[in-house]
Enzyme design. Structure first.
Site, PDB file in Angstrom:
ATOM      1  N   TYR A  10       0.845  -1.202   0.000  1.00  0.00           N
ATOM      2  CA  TYR A  10       0.000   0.000   0.000  1.00  0.00           C
ATOM      3  C   TYR A  10       0.881   1.254   0.000  1.00  0.00           C
ATOM      4  CZ  TYR A  10      -2.929   3.679   2.041  1.00  0.00           C
ATOM      5  OH  TYR A  10      -3.555   4.869   2.289  1.00  0.00           O
ATOM      6  N   GLU A  21     -11.374   6.183   5.248  1.00  0.00           N
ATOM      7  CA  GLU A  21     -10.833   7.017   6.338  1.00  0.00           C
ATOM      8  C   GLU A  21     -11.894   7.312   7.394  1.00  0.00           C
ATOM      9  OE1 GLU A  21      -7.776   7.662   6.976  1.00  0.00           O
ATOM     10  OE2 GLU A  21      -6.719   7.540   5.076  1.00  0.00           O
ATOM     11  N   TRP A  56      -5.181   2.177  10.847  1.00  0.00           N
ATOM     12  CA  TRP A  56      -5.360   2.087   9.397  1.00  0.00           C
ATOM     13  C   TRP A  56      -5.173   0.656   8.905  1.00  0.00           C
ATOM     14  CZ3 TRP A  56      -7.850   3.910   5.619  1.00  0.00           C
ATOM     15  CH2 TRP A  56      -7.472   3.657   4.299  1.00  0.00           C
TER      16      TRP A  56
END
Length: 195
Positions: free
Chosen positions: A18, A40, A48
């Site tokens: 990522y 988000e 995350w």
């Protein structure tokens, strides 16, 4: 020789992939911007990596992040989402995905695209910060405060300044890669000036 990367991603293959291909790359595609905004908002209060590991589940559950479809979700669909163990089953966040999709479309109607609205906050050019160690990167800035306030005024939810700063980092509004990371200069060299 191994490329130097930001410390926060090292040691987890999914996180590294990522980081290496997405995080911090300037995004101008509305569909991708909505995907990141949705993810988000679900991340608020969580890590995350938790969201990243569930990303494929979110994509399936939310019709490929198609904001036009999400904007039309009814109570039956919301109830089904709240039973989906593959995503974060938070009633307020699930409902905010629907109202945020509706607000997102309104922004598009006003500005032509969400991208045009978003990039206007930085004059169409990414901000390249000077982060030596990822732990020094701010959680919020006056710019994330301003964007957060503006989005809230437009009816968006779960868009506090911390969430919005993380969003700005993810979609390349700000380049917060560590300066020694190979992605920092890569992104800086390919920085688009958006009109």
């Amino acid at each position: 020789m191994k490329q130097k990367k930001c410390g926060w991603c090292v040691g987890d293959t999914q996180y590294e992939a990522y980081h290496d291909t997405e995080w911090g790359s300037p995004v101008t595609d509305d569909a991708v911007l909505f995907e990141f905004l949705l993810l988000e908002t679900f991340q608020a209060g969580l890590s995350w990596i938790t969201i990243l590991r569930k990303r494929n589940n979110f994509e399936k559950a939310f019709d490929g992040f198609d904001y036009k479809k999400i904007a039309r979700y009814d109570e039956k669909k919301i109830a089904a989402l709240l039973k989906d163990t593959g995503i974060v089953r938070n009633k307020l966040k699930v409902r905010s995905a629907v109202s945020n999709a509706q607000a997102f479309i309104k922004v598009q109607e006003t500005y032509g695209s969400f991208s045009a609205f978003l990039w206007e906050f930085v004059g169409g050019k990414a901000i390249h910060n000077n982060v030596q160690n990822y732990k020094e990167a701010p959680a919020t800035t006056p710019l994330s405060d301003k964007l957060s306030k503006d989005l809230k005024k437009r009816g968006f939810k779960f868009v506090g300044s911390t969430v919005i700063y993380a969003f700005m980092q993810a979609v390349g509004i700000v380049n917060d890669h560590e300066t020694s990371c190979f992605r920092y200069s890569e992104i800086r060299q390919n920085d688009p000036v958006l009109k």
